[in-house]
Design an enzyme around this catalytic site. Structure first.
Site, mmCIF file in Angstrom:
data_model
loop_
_atom_site.group_PDB
_atom_site.id
_atom_site.type_symbol
_atom_site.label_atom_id
_atom_site.label_comp_id
_atom_site.label_asym_id
_atom_site.label_seq_id
_atom_site.Cartn_x
_atom_site.Cartn_y
_atom_site.Cartn_z
ATOM 1 N N GLY A 158 12.291 25.285 125.331
ATOM 2 C CA GLY A 158 11.360 24.235 124.840
ATOM 3 C C GLY A 158 10.242 25.077 124.500
ATOM 4 O O GLY A 158 10.538 26.357 124.189
ATOM 5 N N LYS A 195 -4.241 62.423 124.994
ATOM 6 C CA LYS A 195 -3.110 62.220 124.549
ATOM 7 C C LYS A 195 -2.658 63.451 123.944
ATOM 8 O O LYS A 195 -2.566 64.867 123.723
ATOM 9 C CB LYS A 195 -3.726 61.241 123.050
ATOM 10 C CG LYS A 195 -2.035 61.052 122.061
ATOM 11 C CD LYS A 195 -0.991 61.644 122.030
ATOM 12 C CE LYS A 195 -1.752 62.199 119.851
ATOM 13 N NZ LYS A 195 -0.854 63.352 119.393
ATOM 14 N N ARG A 223 1.775 22.504 125.653
ATOM 15 C CA ARG A 223 0.895 22.816 126.668
ATOM 16 C C ARG A 223 0.199 23.439 126.415
ATOM 17 O O ARG A 223 -1.002 23.854 127.018
ATOM 18 C CB ARG A 223 1.097 21.689 127.905
ATOM 19 C CG ARG A 223 1.108 19.875 127.813
ATOM 20 C CD ARG A 223 1.583 19.317 129.002
ATOM 21 N NE ARG A 223 2.839 19.141 129.400
ATOM 22 C CZ ARG A 223 3.218 19.148 130.981
ATOM 23 N NH1 ARG A 223 2.863 18.863 131.826
ATOM 24 N NH2 ARG A 223 4.563 19.193 131.017
ATOM 25 N N ASP A 263 10.640 28.857 133.509
ATOM 26 C CA ASP A 263 9.388 28.555 133.369
ATOM 27 C C ASP A 263 8.208 28.754 134.532
ATOM 28 O O ASP A 263 8.213 28.238 135.191
ATOM 29 C CB ASP A 263 8.511 27.164 133.030
ATOM 30 C CG ASP A 263 8.933 25.905 132.987
ATOM 31 O OD1 ASP A 263 9.407 25.783 134.740
ATOM 32 O OD2 ASP A 263 8.632 24.855 133.155
ATOM 33 N N LEU A 280 17.748 27.402 131.314
ATOM 34 C CA LEU A 280 17.010 26.726 130.690
ATOM 35 C C LEU A 280 15.420 27.537 129.669
ATOM 36 O O LEU A 280 14.447 27.568 130.601
ATOM 37 C CB LEU A 280 16.696 25.500 130.749
ATOM 38 C CG LEU A 280 17.762 24.759 131.238
ATOM 39 C CD1 LEU A 280 17.197 23.446 132.020
ATOM 40 C CD2 LEU A 280 18.961 24.580 130.863
ATOM 41 N N GLN A 286 21.028 25.647 121.163
ATOM 42 C CA GLN A 286 20.383 24.333 121.500
ATOM 43 C C GLN A 286 20.655 23.728 120.158
ATOM 44 O O GLN A 286 19.607 24.087 119.390
ATOM 45 C CB GLN A 286 19.500 23.847 122.861
ATOM 46 C CG GLN A 286 19.454 22.128 122.664
ATOM 47 C CD GLN A 286 18.297 21.667 123.695
ATOM 48 O OE1 GLN A 286 17.450 22.719 124.434
ATOM 49 N NE2 GLN A 286 18.210 20.370 124.235
ATOM 50 N N LYS A 324 6.370 29.340 125.130
ATOM 51 C CA LYS A 324 6.480 29.111 126.841
ATOM 52 C C LYS A 324 6.356 30.803 127.537
ATOM 53 O O LYS A 324 5.778 31.449 128.651
ATOM 54 C CB LYS A 324 5.972 27.912 127.753
ATOM 55 C CG LYS A 324 4.859 27.795 129.023
ATOM 56 C CD LYS A 324 5.101 26.515 129.885
ATOM 57 C CE LYS A 324 6.793 26.021 129.486
ATOM 58 N NZ LYS A 324 6.548 24.878 130.257
ATOM 59 N N ASN A 345 11.486 17.751 141.932
ATOM 60 C CA ASN A 345 11.759 18.222 141.553
ATOM 61 C C ASN A 345 11.598 19.181 140.740
ATOM 62 O O ASN A 345 10.275 19.451 140.286
ATOM 63 C CB ASN A 345 12.690 17.171 140.118
ATOM 64 C CG ASN A 345 14.096 17.964 139.643
ATOM 65 O OD1 ASN A 345 14.739 19.052 139.616
ATOM 66 N ND2 ASN A 345 13.655 17.904 138.039
ATOM 67 N N ASN A 366 -6.345 67.972 115.599
ATOM 68 C CA ASN A 366 -5.094 68.045 115.349
ATOM 69 C C ASN A 366 -3.998 67.217 114.607
ATOM 70 O O ASN A 366 -2.993 67.375 114.185
ATOM 71 C CB ASN A 366 -4.070 67.573 116.407
ATOM 72 C CG ASN A 366 -4.899 65.797 117.070
ATOM 73 O OD1 ASN A 366 -5.524 64.971 116.213
ATOM 74 N ND2 ASN A 366 -3.730 65.109 117.912
#
Length: 463
Positions: free
Chosen positions: A12, A356, A16, A109, A9, A76, A23, A176, A391
């Site tokens: 969302g 580099k 927050r 999450d 899932l 969804q 998120k 949960n 360079n």
């Protein structure tokens, strides 16, 4: 037992977090939440792996595809809630026919959700014969989590969300985790009649457990490690969980024989590898696929990203990315090594040096205040301070080659493309534009002009 389908899932917004980034795409120890959860779920080898998206759907979907191109993306609709997400997923997954067997559902999450915990949950579900099993954990402070309400015989009666719970339900500490295993047929029936009659006005997946009781027993399996199922809702929780995880990572490496002088200021991502007897000093960030050899010393205040540091090398107060540092080489302080460097054994890139795509031979030294880019330097060569390989011509990058046993004077400028042979000595301040053969001393003469009694323009105007 084969997982018929796994549903992650990821729909969302995560309001927050106060972020323009979804998120599930926030980083944690080197990977996004979504990538970490997908990896743990995918290790169970589900027949189908689906990710449900909604907020910034294409961005999240692309991140899922980047991890696994075979993933099923489920969009969804505008109806909110985890229950609706699962309805959408099951509708798509059953398009070609009904599913049979276990269906795993996991929120994305929980960045520390691991395969060991998921495998134990699946084994428990199969052995119990329950129609549905919820993964739970006990928290000292359960604020914000749905509470597990059990009957007298220990069966799960329901899950009550924080905003819908009464006083006695809020006192429950078993919560949960938003991870479930359902029998596919039980899940199909349980989600068929969900509604939004709750404080959030959403389709709760937790309500499906109440429905599932009509078709079979609903059980619960407690996660052995509460940290593995801890969710992240805001940046405060993110920081706390990241710190707790990093503490464990540092403790792991210390038990493997690595000296970490100050674990509180040392951050090590999950894919980093460190050999015994390496020493990590305070203020270090070890990221990506970094590998550190035995007796190497890193820090203080050093960042390594996808770097390989061989045995006995020292890297101090530097930023190193995509670079291989050879045995007993010395880097820093204040050195910036960009991607593509090969630093030879016993070589040196000293203070305020930037490199580099540079190949530095064994024993060659670039002590200070220099830029070496797109260049090959041979063995036992010394580069004087203030030297630059020019360079870039504004359109293309060009290569500089400097041989072995070369002594470059201070303040030299190499205008690439240019080749300098072996056993060459250059004078200070030289601008080298053309090939220099072996066994040569090279200098470029600049005429000095003195203008006596000179005043700047503003002084002349006011005189």
């Amino acid at each position: 037992m084969t997982v018929t389908a796994a549903i992650v899932l990821a729909a969302g917004e995560g309001t927050r977090m106060r972020s323009a980034t979804p998120k599930v795409l926030h980083p944690f120890a080197g990977k996004t939440f979504l990538a970490r959860v997908m990896a743990s779920v995918a290790a169970l080898d589900p027949t189908t792996l689906a990710v449900v998206v909604r907020y910034q759907a294409e961005r999240v979907a692309q991140a899922a595809r980047d991890y696994d191109p075979r993933v099923r993306i489920v969009q969804q609709d505008e109806i909110p809630g985890t229950g609706r997400a699962v309805q959408c997923a099951m509708d798509q997954l059953q398009h070609d026919g009904p599913l049979e067997g276990p269906v795993l559902i996991a929120a994305s999450d929980m960045p520390l959700l691991d395969t060991v915990t998921l495998s134990a949950l699946l084994d428990y579900h199969v052995a119990s014969g329950d129609g549905a099993t919820v993964l739970t954990t006990e928290l000292d402070d359960p604020t914000g989590y749905g509470r597990i309400i059990r009957g007298p015989n220990g069966d799960v009666l329901k899950i009550v969300e924080q905003k819908d719970a009464n006083k006695s339900e809020l006192a429950v500490h078993e919560v949960n985790t938003s991870v479930y295993v359902f029998d596919a047929q039980v899940l199909t029936r349980a989600i068929a009649h969900l509604d939004a009659n709750n404080a959030q006005g959403e389709f709760y997946l937790t309500d499906a457990l109440k429905e599932a009781k009509a078709f079979g027993k609903v059980g619960a399996f407690a996660a052995p490690d509460p940290l593995s199922v801890e969710g992240v809702n805001d940046r405060v929780q993110l920081a706390a969980l990241a710190k707790a995880h990093n503490t464990r990572v540092c403790e792991h490496w210390m038990r493997e024989g690595v000296t970490i002088l100050d674990p509180q200021t040392t951050w090590i991502e999950d894919d980093v590898r460190i050999a015994p007897d390496a020493v990590i000093l305070p203020g270090c960030f070890l990221q990506g696929s970094t590998s550190i050899g035995a007796e190497a010393q890193i820090g203080p205040y050093t960042t390594l990203i996808d770097a390989t540091v061989d045995v006995q090398a020292h890297v101090e107060r530097s930023r190193v990315q995509g670079t291989h540092i050879g045995r007993a080489a010395t880097i820093g302080p204040w050195t910036y090594l960009r991607p593509g460097n090969e630093i030879g054994e016993e070589a040196k890139a000293g203070a305020f040096v930037e490199m580099k795509k540079a190949h530095i031979g064994r024993g060659t030294k670039v002590p200070h205040l220099s830029y070496v880019g797109d260049a090959d330097l041979g063995e036992h060569t010394n580069i004087g301070g203030g030297t630059i390989t020019a360079n870039y011509d504004g359109v293309h990058k060009h290569h500089t080659t400097i041989g072995s046993d070369v002594h470059i004077g201070a303040g030299n400028l190499f205008v690439a493309p240019v080749t300098v042979g072996d056993h060459v000595t250059s004078g200070a301040g030289s601008v080298i534009r053309h090939e220099v053969p072996d066994d040569t001393m090279v200098y470029s003469e600049n005429t000095q002009h003195n203008v006596e009694h000179w005043k700047p323009a503003w002084e002349r105007e006011t005189a």
